[in-house]
Design a protein around this motif. Sequence first.
Motif, PDB file in Angstrom:
ATOM      1  N   ALA A  72     -89.290 -63.209  -5.349  1.00 60.45           N
ATOM      2  CA  ALA A  72     -88.516 -63.037  -4.421  1.00 60.45           C
ATOM      3  C   ALA A  72     -88.325 -62.955  -2.618  1.00 60.45           C
ATOM      4  CB  ALA A  72     -87.614 -61.251  -4.475  1.00 60.45           C
ATOM      5  N   ALA A  73     -89.305 -62.185  -1.707  1.00 61.62           N
ATOM      6  CA  ALA A  73     -89.435 -62.240  -0.939  1.00 61.62           C
ATOM      7  C   ALA A  73     -89.097 -64.405  -0.627  1.00 61.62           C
ATOM      8  CB  ALA A  73     -90.702 -61.485  -0.877  1.00 61.62           C
ATOM      9  N   PHE A  74     -90.120 -64.629  -1.181  1.00 58.82           N
ATOM     10  CA  PHE A  74     -89.748 -66.439  -0.876  1.00 58.82           C
ATOM     11  C   PHE A  74     -88.716 -67.192  -1.375  1.00 58.82           C
ATOM     12  CE2 PHE A  74     -94.262 -67.267   0.321  1.00 58.82           C
ATOM     13  CZ  PHE A  74     -95.032 -66.183   0.257  1.00 58.82           C
ATOM     14  N   ALA A  75     -87.799 -66.509  -1.580  1.00 58.73           N
ATOM     15  CA  ALA A  75     -86.809 -67.162  -2.042  1.00 58.73           C
ATOM     16  C   ALA A  75     -85.517 -66.895  -1.077  1.00 58.73           C
ATOM     17  CB  ALA A  75     -85.835 -65.886  -3.738  1.00 58.73           C
ATOM     18  N   GLN A  76     -85.743 -65.813  -0.786  1.00 59.81           N
ATOM     19  CA  GLN A  76     -85.336 -65.287   1.086  1.00 59.81           C
ATOM     20  C   GLN A  76     -85.077 -66.697   2.036  1.00 59.81           C
ATOM     21  OE1 GLN A  76     -84.600 -61.956   2.109  1.00 59.81           O
ATOM     22  NE2 GLN A  76     -83.899 -61.951   0.887  1.00 59.81           N
ATOM     23  N   CYS A  77     -86.159 -67.331   2.153  1.00 54.63           N
ATOM     24  CA  CYS A  77     -86.213 -69.133   2.472  1.00 54.63           C
ATOM     25  C   CYS A  77     -86.287 -70.003   1.776  1.00 54.63           C
ATOM     26  CB  CYS A  77     -88.693 -68.901   2.957  1.00 54.63           C
ATOM     27  SG  CYS A  77     -88.959 -67.423   3.089  1.00 54.63           S
TER      28      CYS A  77
END
Length: 394
Positions: A72-77
């Motif tokens: 989810a954190a990577f999806a923000q990028c």
Amino acid sequence: MDEGKRVNLAILGATGSIGSSTLDVVARHRERYRVFALSAHRSADALLALCRVSRPSYAVLSGMPRDAQLAAAFAQCGTELLFGAAALEQVAADARCDIVMAAIVGAAGLASTLAAARAGKRVLLANKEALVMAGPLLMRAAREGGATLLPVDSEHNAVFQCLSDIRAVRRIVLTASGGPFRAAVLESLEAVTPAEACAHPNWVMGRKISVDSATMMNKGLEVIEARWLFDVAPEVIEVVIHPQSIVHSLVEYVDGSLIAQLSNPDMRVPIAHALGYPERIASGARPLDLTAMKDLSFERPDERRFPCLRLAYAALERGGTAPAVLNAANEVAVEAFLAGRLPFTGIARVIADTLDAVPTGEAANLEAVMAADGEARRAALARVPGMTVAAFHP
Ligand code: NAD
Ligand code: MG
């Protein structure tokens, strides 16, 4: 160039020394390159920081199990996060990817480098261990896949830049700095520490290659790398110590001409060369000031000080899976040294004993190479008291 024309680049081993130098060069040419994928083994935070800047389509954590919160954190990028080693091969062979920078350290880089070659990519090869372990297989995969292999290792990149008529080559001279212990009292080598071995006089690199430079196994691996990359007999390849690391290698022709490539020691130079080839692009490296330069000197390596160099030539001569055994034993021995379980001088001893103990055969396919790698790791580990596993995974 518009967005659609940019070249898609995957950097495998993005959090390492070569990975960050590559990102530095790419940042100077955003109109040419788009970062398609980045990988790290377990350094999730460092990888996420890189993704915030480059916003790649994919990121890979090759040594981590699936983790929804991280994804989810990577999806923000705008980045899809993949987990496990198989994902390295997936992004390396992805149809949308044009260039693969193979900058994983050690045997762990072989499968993805091979996948990129098979898929016909432009492969920027920093991961020399892949060629050491499986030179003929990798060269064949590149030929059959229609891939272009471009050397990033500074010596091989220099040779590549100096090559015109391969049939007229008399000698390929690989230069070596001699590392931090070139002039140390021989008896003192037994007691050197990992910090001392990693303090290279001219280059800042990952820990494994730094130790390889101190033992000169790095140059041994590079002799094997050159043998396959340029398809020359081992006798044609010579090693000289050049402590200033300004001349990165030389090619001598039958007419007596000796062509050299010079630059300040900065890996962005060969990286930019391989990225832009056949065009030349800015690397960010400081230009070489010829008149401010001190002497350029050359000397023969001392075999007693650097037994690893001879071991590498011997493994190359033995052929088949012997270089894979050499490489695996070296990886175990270097990690044992870095973990404080083996003296510096024990590295060559473990490799020599492993080469004696492990039977070698034909390197007919990847399975045969990996089997030799596994057997050599077990044999080498048995020679290091207290070590049970060895793998580089920062
Ligand atoms: P490094 O240790 O700085 O970085 C290694 C990278 O590989 C990191 O991104 C790490 O996360 C990843 N990695 C480590 N273990 C892994 C594993 N088991 N599976 C998947 N990924 C893994 O190394 P480096 O100095 O950048 O060297 C990378 C390669 O380039 C090596 O093969 C080295 O010999 C070669 N090379 C490096 C230099 C240099 O100046 N650093 C010069 C010439 C060649
Ligand atoms: Mg090199």
